[in-house]
Design a protein around this motif. Sequence first.
Motif, mmCIF file in Angstrom:
data_model
loop_
_atom_site.group_PDB
_atom_site.id
_atom_site.type_symbol
_atom_site.label_atom_id
_atom_site.label_comp_id
_atom_site.label_asym_id
_atom_site.label_seq_id
_atom_site.Cartn_x
_atom_site.Cartn_y
_atom_site.Cartn_z
ATOM 1 N N GLU A 1 -13.958 -23.594 1.858
ATOM 2 C CA GLU A 1 -14.721 -24.836 1.911
ATOM 3 C C GLU A 1 -14.264 -25.807 0.824
ATOM 4 O O GLU A 1 -14.121 -27.009 1.067
ATOM 5 C CB GLU A 1 -16.222 -24.550 1.773
ATOM 6 N N HIS A 2 -14.032 -25.294 -0.376
ATOM 7 C CA HIS A 2 -13.548 -26.157 -1.452
ATOM 8 C C HIS A 2 -12.161 -26.717 -1.117
ATOM 9 O O HIS A 2 -11.874 -27.887 -1.393
ATOM 10 C CB HIS A 2 -13.514 -25.394 -2.775
ATOM 11 N N ALA A 3 -11.309 -25.869 -0.528
ATOM 12 C CA ALA A 3 -9.969 -26.334 -0.161
ATOM 13 C C ALA A 3 -10.051 -27.420 0.908
ATOM 14 O O ALA A 3 -9.314 -28.421 0.855
ATOM 15 C CB ALA A 3 -9.133 -25.158 0.332
ATOM 16 N N ALA A 4 -10.939 -27.242 1.871
ATOM 17 C CA ALA A 4 -11.078 -28.221 2.954
ATOM 18 C C ALA A 4 -11.552 -29.571 2.427
ATOM 19 O O ALA A 4 -11.257 -30.622 3.022
ATOM 20 C CB ALA A 4 -12.043 -27.692 4.010
ATOM 21 N N GLN A 5 -12.279 -29.550 1.304
ATOM 22 C CA GLN A 5 -12.817 -30.782 0.725
ATOM 23 C C GLN A 5 -12.013 -31.262 -0.492
ATOM 24 O O GLN A 5 -12.478 -32.128 -1.243
ATOM 25 C CB GLN A 5 -14.281 -30.556 0.315
ATOM 26 N N ASN A 6 -10.817 -30.704 -0.674
ATOM 27 C CA ASN A 6 -9.953 -31.110 -1.790
ATOM 28 C C ASN A 6 -10.673 -31.030 -3.139
ATOM 29 O O ASN A 6 -10.557 -31.912 -3.990
ATOM 30 C CB ASN A 6 -9.414 -32.528 -1.570
ATOM 31 N N SER A 7 -11.446 -29.957 -3.307
ATOM 32 C CA SER A 7 -12.201 -29.677 -4.539
ATOM 33 C C SER A 7 -13.314 -30.684 -4.794
ATOM 34 O O SER A 7 -13.827 -30.779 -5.906
ATOM 35 C CB SER A 7 -11.275 -29.624 -5.759
ATOM 36 N N LEU A 8 -13.704 -31.427 -3.754
ATOM 37 C CA LEU A 8 -14.770 -32.418 -3.887
ATOM 38 C C LEU A 8 -15.963 -32.069 -3.006
ATOM 39 O O LEU A 8 -16.707 -32.950 -2.550
ATOM 40 C CB LEU A 8 -14.243 -33.815 -3.537
ATOM 41 N N LEU A 9 -16.180 -30.772 -2.783
ATOM 42 C CA LEU A 9 -17.348 -30.332 -2.015
ATOM 43 C C LEU A 9 -18.630 -30.763 -2.713
ATOM 44 O O LEU A 9 -19.598 -31.159 -2.074
ATOM 45 C CB LEU A 9 -17.317 -28.803 -1.865
ATOM 46 N N ASN A 10 -18.615 -30.663 -4.046
ATOM 47 C CA ASN A 10 -19.734 -31.161 -4.848
ATOM 48 C C ASN A 10 -19.148 -31.948 -6.018
ATOM 49 O O ASN A 10 -17.932 -32.038 -6.165
ATOM 50 C CB ASN A 10 -20.614 -30.018 -5.345
ATOM 51 N N THR A 11 -19.994 -32.535 -6.834
ATOM 52 C CA THR A 11 -19.497 -33.328 -7.948
ATOM 53 C C THR A 11 -18.752 -32.429 -8.927
ATOM 54 O O THR A 11 -19.335 -31.496 -9.483
ATOM 55 C CB THR A 11 -20.655 -34.033 -8.681
ATOM 56 N N PRO A 12 -17.477 -32.689 -9.153
ATOM 57 C CA PRO A 12 -16.688 -31.814 -10.020
ATOM 58 C C PRO A 12 -16.868 -32.159 -11.491
ATOM 59 O O PRO A 12 -17.563 -33.113 -11.848
ATOM 60 C CB PRO A 12 -15.250 -32.108 -9.563
ATOM 61 N N ASN A 13 -16.232 -31.375 -12.328
ATOM 62 C CA ASN A 13 -16.172 -31.653 -13.763
ATOM 63 C C ASN A 13 -15.153 -32.779 -13.953
ATOM 64 O O ASN A 13 -13.970 -32.543 -14.182
ATOM 65 C CB ASN A 13 -15.749 -30.383 -14.503
ATOM 66 N N THR A 14 -15.630 -34.014 -13.838
ATOM 67 C CA THR A 14 -14.708 -35.144 -13.808
ATOM 68 C C THR A 14 -13.940 -35.311 -15.118
ATOM 69 O O THR A 14 -12.737 -35.584 -15.102
ATOM 70 C CB THR A 14 -15.461 -36.447 -13.480
ATOM 71 N N PHE A 15 -14.613 -35.145 -16.245
ATOM 72 C CA PHE A 15 -13.923 -35.330 -17.521
ATOM 73 C C PHE A 15 -12.908 -34.205 -17.754
ATOM 74 O O PHE A 15 -11.801 -34.445 -18.235
ATOM 75 C CB PHE A 15 -14.928 -35.381 -18.669
ATOM 76 N N GLY A 16 -13.278 -32.981 -17.387
ATOM 77 C CA GLY A 16 -12.347 -31.866 -17.526
ATOM 78 C C GLY A 16 -11.114 -32.039 -16.663
ATOM 79 O O GLY A 16 -9.988 -31.756 -17.088
ATOM 80 N N TRP A 17 -11.304 -32.519 -15.443
ATOM 81 C CA TRP A 17 -10.193 -32.758 -14.519
ATOM 82 C C TRP A 17 -9.276 -33.843 -15.078
ATOM 83 O O TRP A 17 -8.042 -33.719 -15.059
ATOM 84 C CB TRP A 17 -10.761 -33.170 -13.173
ATOM 85 N N TYR A 18 -9.881 -34.904 -15.577
ATOM 86 C CA TYR A 18 -9.116 -36.002 -16.187
ATOM 87 C C TYR A 18 -8.291 -35.506 -17.379
ATOM 88 O O TYR A 18 -7.092 -35.805 -17.487
ATOM 89 C CB TYR A 18 -10.094 -37.094 -16.608
ATOM 90 N N LEU A 19 -8.915 -34.726 -18.277
ATOM 91 C CA LEU A 19 -8.189 -34.230 -19.441
ATOM 92 C C LEU A 19 -7.081 -33.263 -19.033
ATOM 93 O O LEU A 19 -5.995 -33.263 -19.616
ATOM 94 C CB LEU A 19 -9.147 -33.547 -20.413
ATOM 95 N N ALA A 20 -7.344 -32.433 -18.022
ATOM 96 C CA ALA A 20 -6.298 -31.546 -17.514
ATOM 97 C C ALA A 20 -5.102 -32.364 -17.037
ATOM 98 O O ALA A 20 -3.946 -32.021 -17.303
ATOM 99 C CB ALA A 20 -6.844 -30.675 -16.387
ATOM 100 N N GLY A 21 -5.390 -33.458 -16.337
ATOM 101 C CA GLY A 21 -4.305 -34.318 -15.878
ATOM 102 C C GLY A 21 -3.497 -34.883 -17.026
ATOM 103 O O GLY A 21 -2.262 -34.985 -16.943
#
Length: 365
Positions: A233-253
């Motif tokens: 389910e997460h893969a089908a929604q490109n990891s946006l099934l629910n609100t993600p850890n936006t700041f963590g994702w940004y810093l990872a990038g």
Amino acid sequence: MECLPLSRGHNFSAGPAALPEAVLRRAQAELLEWGTSGASVMEVSHRGKEFMAMAEQAEADLRGLLAIPANYKVLFLQGGATQQFAQIPMNLARPEQRADYIVTGDWGEKAVREAGSLVRAQVSATSAANNYTALPPRADWDLDPASAYVHYTPNETIRGVEFHEVPDVGGVPLIADMSSTILSRRIDVSRFGLIYAGAQKNIGPSGLVVLIVREDLLERCPSTLPKIFSFAEHAAQNSLLNTPNTFGWYLAGLVFQWLKAEGGLAVIEQRNRRKAETLYDFIDTSDFYANPVDRAARSWMNVPFTLADSALDAAFLQQSRDAGLLALKGHKLVGGMRASLYNAVEQASVDALVDFMRDFARRNG
């Protein structure tokens, strides 16, 4: 608010761990106004075009760094690696199925214990008898070719034990908890069915986990599994099934961009090898310090060591802290000291540690 002078120490924390200074400075500069959004990255919609463009770029950069094949999905999920101890058997095995676990330390113990209520988790090899100071000989592994998967921990952060080669487990999917080794060197992702990693070592801040899974394994995810726990389910929604850890994702990038700018994982691998060799070589030539791990299984990332006289431990920790050497206390399960040498720890920090250790031994030996 008055800005205080910057006084960053040499950070050897096992996790949450050091982040590259260049990444922290960029995040600081962008904190109030990110790009052209007019707001912080923590204040924009995760479904807005700015965030989605950043998320796509982060995935593309990670795929490039690790040369991830096209038939693998990359997920940016909330939680940490410990949550995956349960989610992996929930997604990839039936309750009556066997899953093999190679246990070489405390995190492997936790993984198999958590899986035990969800699947027939089998300790197929362990080095518990030698107090997790070596790897179990491959000839002693009891693997079942019908198992759902084989799980192992390439690097055990507490005891400092590491696999330096990917084990051959035949046609059974190999699952790896790479929380403390991902992005520290080049790997062949195609050797694995699934890789997962808590972010707080080499990726970014805690609260984010990166999961790389071969697409055919997503077909195993039960349709009865609640969507929030389903990899498919997460893969089908490109990891946006629910609100993600936006700041963590940004810093990872930002970390992925930093790794690319530094020359990629071939360069990072050379640096990490040199850092580890610097510290181990000093320990091995000293009669004041010792490392208990079999040389063939020594971790590049986590170096535990002891003093000849444990009564000096408190003085070592206090004086090292005063010298700007942070987080050297060993894990409570083993005591002693531990220096974690993740990607953001520079050679200069390792050199400073060795200089301090040499001086402390001279004064107290």
